[in-house]
Design an enzyme around this catalytic site. Structure first.
Site, PDB file in Angstrom:
ATOM      1  N   GLY A  61       0.815  -1.213   0.000  1.00 34.64           N
ATOM      2  CA  GLY A  61       0.000   0.000   0.000  1.00 34.64           C
ATOM      3  C   GLY A  61       0.850   1.265   0.000  1.00 34.64           C
TER       4      GLY A  61
ATOM      5  N   ASN B 259      -7.838   4.099   8.795  1.00 32.87           N
ATOM      6  CA  ASN B 259      -7.310   2.895   9.429  1.00 32.87           C
ATOM      7  C   ASN B 259      -7.370   2.932  10.954  1.00 32.87           C
ATOM      8  OD1 ASN B 259      -5.324   4.918   8.488  1.00 32.87           O
ATOM      9  ND2 ASN B 259      -3.907   3.783   9.794  1.00 32.87           N
TER      10      ASN B 259
ATOM     11  N   GLN C 216      -7.768   0.110   3.594  1.00 33.20           N
ATOM     12  CA  GLN C 216      -8.673  -0.454   4.614  1.00 33.20           C
ATOM     13  C   GLN C 216     -10.028  -0.845   4.033  1.00 33.20           C
ATOM     14  OE1 GLN C 216      -8.120  -1.221   7.843  1.00 33.20           O
ATOM     15  NE2 GLN C 216      -5.994  -0.534   7.747  1.00 33.20           N
TER      16      GLN C 216
ATOM     17  N   SER D   5      -3.591  -3.078  -0.513  1.00 33.54           N
ATOM     18  CA  SER D   5      -2.472  -3.825   0.063  1.00 33.54           C
ATOM     19  C   SER D   5      -2.937  -5.229   0.427  1.00 33.54           C
ATOM     20  CB  SER D   5      -1.978  -3.106   1.319  1.00 33.54           C
ATOM     21  OG  SER D   5      -1.061  -3.923   2.007  1.00 33.54           O
ATOM     22  N   GLY D   6      -2.163  -6.245   0.008  1.00 26.76           N
ATOM     23  CA  GLY D   6      -2.574  -7.640   0.198  1.00 26.76           C
ATOM     24  C   GLY D   6      -2.813  -8.050   1.640  1.00 26.76           C
ATOM     25  N   HIS D   7      -1.980  -7.565   2.559  1.00 23.79           N
ATOM     26  CA  HIS D   7      -2.044  -8.119   3.921  1.00 23.79           C
ATOM     27  C   HIS D   7      -3.168  -7.546   4.775  1.00 23.79           C
ATOM     28  CE1 HIS D   7       0.062  -4.941   6.456  1.00 23.79           C
ATOM     29  NE2 HIS D   7       0.382  -4.509   5.253  1.00 23.79           N
TER      30      HIS D   7
ATOM     31  N   CYS E  41       2.259   2.864  13.684  1.00 26.06           N
ATOM     32  CA  CYS E  41       3.382   3.744  13.342  1.00 26.06           C
ATOM     33  C   CYS E  41       3.812   4.609  14.511  1.00 26.06           C
ATOM     34  CB  CYS E  41       2.996   4.642  12.183  1.00 26.06           C
ATOM     35  SG  CYS E  41       2.080   3.776  10.937  1.00 26.06           S
TER      36      CYS E  41
HETATM   37  C1  LIG Z   1      -1.638  -0.520   6.095  1.00 20.71           C
HETATM   38  C2  LIG Z   1      -1.963   0.726   5.397  1.00 20.71           C
HETATM   39  C3  LIG Z   1      -1.097   1.266   4.431  1.00 20.71           C
HETATM   40  C4  LIG Z   1       0.247   0.676   4.131  1.00 20.71           C
HETATM   41  O1  LIG Z   1       0.170  -0.539   3.434  1.00 20.71           O
HETATM   42  P1  LIG Z   1       1.475  -1.473   3.393  1.00 20.71           P
HETATM   43  O2  LIG Z   1       1.121  -2.559   2.454  1.00 20.71           O
HETATM   44  O3  LIG Z   1       1.697  -1.940   4.785  1.00 20.71           O
HETATM   45  O4  LIG Z   1       2.592  -0.618   2.877  1.00 20.71           O
HETATM   46  C5  LIG Z   1      -1.488   2.412   3.768  1.00 20.71           C
HETATM   47  N1  LIG Z   1      -2.660   2.997   4.030  1.00 20.71           N
HETATM   48  C6  LIG Z   1      -3.520   2.516   4.943  1.00 20.71           C
HETATM   49  C7  LIG Z   1      -4.835   3.197   5.159  1.00 20.71           C
HETATM   50  C8  LIG Z   1      -3.196   1.362   5.656  1.00 20.71           C
HETATM   51  O5  LIG Z   1      -4.050   0.889   6.570  1.00 20.71           O
END
Ligand SMILES: *Cc1c(COP(=O)(O)O)cnc(C)c1O
Length: 420
Positions: free
Chosen positions: A94, A175, A203, A223-225, A348
């Site tokens: 992401g 998030n 999200q 973002s995949g995770h 963070c």
């Molecule tokens: C987790 C997150 C990201 C970052 O994604 P990554 O794949 O961990 O770099 C960016 N924006 C939001 C809103 C997120 O929750």
């Protein structure tokens, strides 16, 4: 200073007697930080690590089978976002997708003398820090105020757009507090004004419905995770016709817009996870919403507590509550002792003394922002877990308050409650 590390440490060391851990309870409610990979995603990935390990750029059959898998994954992701396969660029996550979208619009805008970018004060740091970097390079950044309920309106965006605006970048759902923004309305405003619109949908993807064409979105990050796929992989949708700029120079992968041998297992895993999440979206949301609402109801019974983010327009699995007279970190450590993995809001900012920029953006004072608890569910969480969380949080909050000099001052009237 209201925030006291010494107090936090004492809280931490004070034994938890009287509060019992149910031995069979291991509750993970930090799915906004990351999720467990689904069986579907793992099974989809395994062949691309074991036997189908080809490089999609190779002309031989092993390579071509990898290229075929890459194409299928691209088509699948595109289908679930409502775009064409050729509009998807795979990234390392992401954060990279956010960086690439914003830098693309900044470069394209600057060529036409447009150096202004509109965003909000409660974006993810992948967006905010990219904007800070652009500011140092001479771009003008305007961060819109966020309403106390975690909303930014299309009206605000409309009023902020000027002739020299290159980009509007506003997240789909927050998030930390889970509020869902009026993305389609903001998209319509931007399209009408001829300004690029990017949304960080990390999200939202896999959790709520996305249709980039219908919603007039020009660029979108996932973002995949965050939906039971692997870490270190994401995607950026870029509407056809926008000359996306590359962050990484090298080979001709991703149409020359993102060099580096494609991470085929991760890409395949992410596509499978997104497809599964979208196929079960409604039933998962219904299940989570029920548990979410029970958590909100139960936790707000705690005196001097307040929900962060809009009550209705919020992600199905998202709860964020501030408790007055509490230091969030000690609450989390106590909960961890009880087998509950939660968060204070943002991964963070943990480890620093700064309160969450999101909670400050919605107007929570520093001392209240420090006392936040975020619970982010997945479809595997149960009602039994919710009851365990409610009773645990109630006991721990009571315990921490009973030892807190701040709480004593509040109770004895030397200080005024901020949360009524
Ligand atoms: C987790 C997150 C990201 C970052 O994604 P990554 O794949 O961990 O770099 C960016 N924006 C939001 C809103 C997120 O929750």
């Amino acid at each position: 200073m209201d925030y006291n590390w010494w107090e936090a440490l004492i809280n931490r060391w004070y034994p938890l007697d009287g509060i019992e851990r149910k031995s069979d309870m291991n509750v993970y409610v930090d799915n906004a930080a990351t999720t467990k990979m689904s069986r579907t995603a793992i099974d989809a990935m395994l062949p691309y690590m074991e036997s189908e390990y080809g490089n999609p750029s190779s002309l031989h059959s092993v390579g071509q089978r990898a290229a075929e898998a890459l194409l299928k994954a691209r088509q699948s992701v595109a289908k679930n976002l409502g775009c064409e396969a050729s509009e998807i660029i795979f990234t390392s996550g992401g954060s990279e997708a956010d960086n690439q979208a914003i830098l693309t619009a900044a470069i394209l805008g600057a060529r036409k003398g447009k150096k202004r970018i509109i965003s909000t004060a409660f974006e993810h740091h992948a967006v905010l820090h990219t904007l800070e970097k652009l500011k140092k390079q001479g771009h003008e950044i305007e961060l819109l105020d966020v309403h106390e309920n975690g909303m930014v309106s299309a009206e605000q965006v409309k009023d902020a757009i000027r002739d020299d605006t290159a980009l509007v970048t506003i997240m789909y759902a927050n998030n930390e507090i889970g509020s869902i923004l009026p993305i389609a309305e903001i998209g319509a405003v931007c399209r009408e004004k001829g300004v690029y619109f990017h949304t960080d949908a990390v999200q939202a993807a896999g959790h709520i419905k996305i249709d980039v064409k219908e919603q007039n979105i020009d660029m979108l990050s996932i973002s995949g995770h965050k939906f039971h796929g692997p870490k270190g992989v994401g995607a950026l949708y870029v509407r056809r016709g926008i000359a996306v700029q590359n962050l990484i120079e090298g080979g001709a992968q991703e149409r020359g817009k993102r060099a580096g041998t494609e991470n085929i297992p991760a890409i395949v895993g992410m596509a499978a996870a997104l497809d599964e999440a979208c196929a079960h979206m409604d039933e998962n949301a219904a299940k989570m919403t029920k548990i979410r609402d029970r958590l909100i109801e139960g936790l707000l019974e705690i005196p001097h507590s307040i929900l962060n983010g809009d009550r209705e327009r919020r992600l199905p699995g998202h709860v964020n509550i501030c408790f007055e007279g509490i230091e969030g970190e000690s609450l989390l450590l106590y909960l961890d002792d009880l087998g509950i993995c939660a968060s204070s809001g943002s991964a963070c900012t943990s480890g620093s003394l700064d309160p969450s920029h999101v909670l400050l953006a919605i107007g929570r004072p520093h001392e209240i922002a420090h006392g936040s608890l975020r619970l982010s569910l997945c479809e595997e969480n149960t009602e039994e877990e919710a009851e365990y969380i409610i009773s645990s949080v109630k006991s721990v909050v009571e315990r921490i308050r009973s030892m807190s000099p701040v709480w004593r001052d509040l109770q004895e009237g030397r200080k005024q409650y901020v949360i009524q």
